[in-house]
Scaffold this motif. Structure first.
Motif, PDB file in Angstrom:
ATOM      1  N   ARG A  74      -1.041  -0.282  -4.012  1.00 50.82           N
ATOM      2  CA  ARG A  74      -2.470   0.050  -4.011  1.00 50.82           C
ATOM      3  C   ARG A  74      -2.701   1.324  -3.209  1.00 50.82           C
ATOM      4  NH1 ARG A  74      -4.475  -5.549  -1.827  1.00 50.82           N
ATOM      5  NH2 ARG A  74      -2.489  -5.335  -0.780  1.00 50.82           N
ATOM      6  N   ASP A  75      -3.744   2.033  -3.580  1.00 57.71           N
ATOM      7  CA  ASP A  75      -4.116   3.277  -2.918  1.00 57.71           C
ATOM      8  C   ASP A  75      -5.077   2.962  -1.779  1.00 57.71           C
ATOM      9  OD1 ASP A  75      -6.163   5.608  -2.628  1.00 57.71           O
ATOM     10  OD2 ASP A  75      -4.424   6.518  -3.604  1.00 57.71           O
ATOM     11  N   ARG A  76      -4.749   3.400  -0.576  1.00 59.17           N
ATOM     12  CA  ARG A  76      -5.579   3.092   0.602  1.00 59.17           C
ATOM     13  C   ARG A  76      -6.993   3.656   0.483  1.00 59.17           C
ATOM     14  NH1 ARG A  76      -2.944   1.270   5.090  1.00 59.17           N
ATOM     15  NH2 ARG A  76      -0.697   1.226   4.900  1.00 59.17           N
ATOM     16  N   PHE A 128       0.840  -1.187   0.000  1.00 57.07           N
ATOM     17  CA  PHE A 128       0.000   0.000   0.000  1.00 57.07           C
ATOM     18  C   PHE A 128       0.876   1.238   0.000  1.00 57.07           C
ATOM     19  CE2 PHE A 128      -3.351  -2.816   1.487  1.00 57.07           C
ATOM     20  CZ  PHE A 128      -4.443  -2.312   0.806  1.00 57.07           C
ATOM     21  N   GLU A 129       0.341   2.285  -0.533  1.00 54.54           N
ATOM     22  CA  GLU A 129       1.012   3.579  -0.501  1.00 54.54           C
ATOM     23  C   GLU A 129       0.110   4.537   0.252  1.00 54.54           C
ATOM     24  OE1 GLU A 129       3.987   5.880  -0.652  1.00 54.54           O
ATOM     25  OE2 GLU A 129       4.159   3.947  -1.619  1.00 54.54           O
ATOM     26  N   GLU A 142      -9.031   1.633  -2.105  1.00 55.09           N
ATOM     27  CA  GLU A 142      -9.374   0.309  -1.570  1.00 55.09           C
ATOM     28  C   GLU A 142     -10.470   0.403  -0.505  1.00 55.09           C
ATOM     29  OE1 GLU A 142      -8.370  -2.675  -2.730  1.00 55.09           O
ATOM     30  OE2 GLU A 142      -7.245  -1.600  -4.275  1.00 55.09           O
TER      31      GLU A 142
END
Length: 88
Positions: free
Chosen positions: A70-72, A11-12, A75
């Motif tokens: 992935r974008d928090r 995650f980023e 998601e």
């Protein structure tokens, strides 16, 4: 798997120490059956949380992937939409 334990890898921005600790706490709660241990078990419970947290941190820092992070926020929105579809 415990539903409250979230995926923390790829995650980023990366998972924070607080998120890793929270997942470790949920895991130890699930294993032990204690939400809050008695005084007699508190030291063992807290030691287990710290050990699991440390192991999780080592795992997350050693994993590699070629997939984009992935974008928090995205998601979380997907999860809310799945929940709305499932529960109305």
């Amino acid at each position: 798997m415990c539903r409250n334990i979230k995926t923390l890898f790829n995650f980023e921005p990366p998972a924070s120490d607080e998120e890793i600790h929270a997942s470790a706490l949920q895991f130890v709660r699930k294993l032990s059956g204690f939400n809050k241990p008695s005084q007699a078990n508190e030291a063992a419970f807290n030691r287990a949380v710290e050990e699991v947290s440390s192991a999780a941190h080592r795992l997350l820092t050693s994993l590699h992937t070629h997939a984009p992070a992935r974008d928090r926020v995205l998601e979380a929105e997907k999860a809310k939409e799945r929940s709305r579809q499932r529960f109305g």
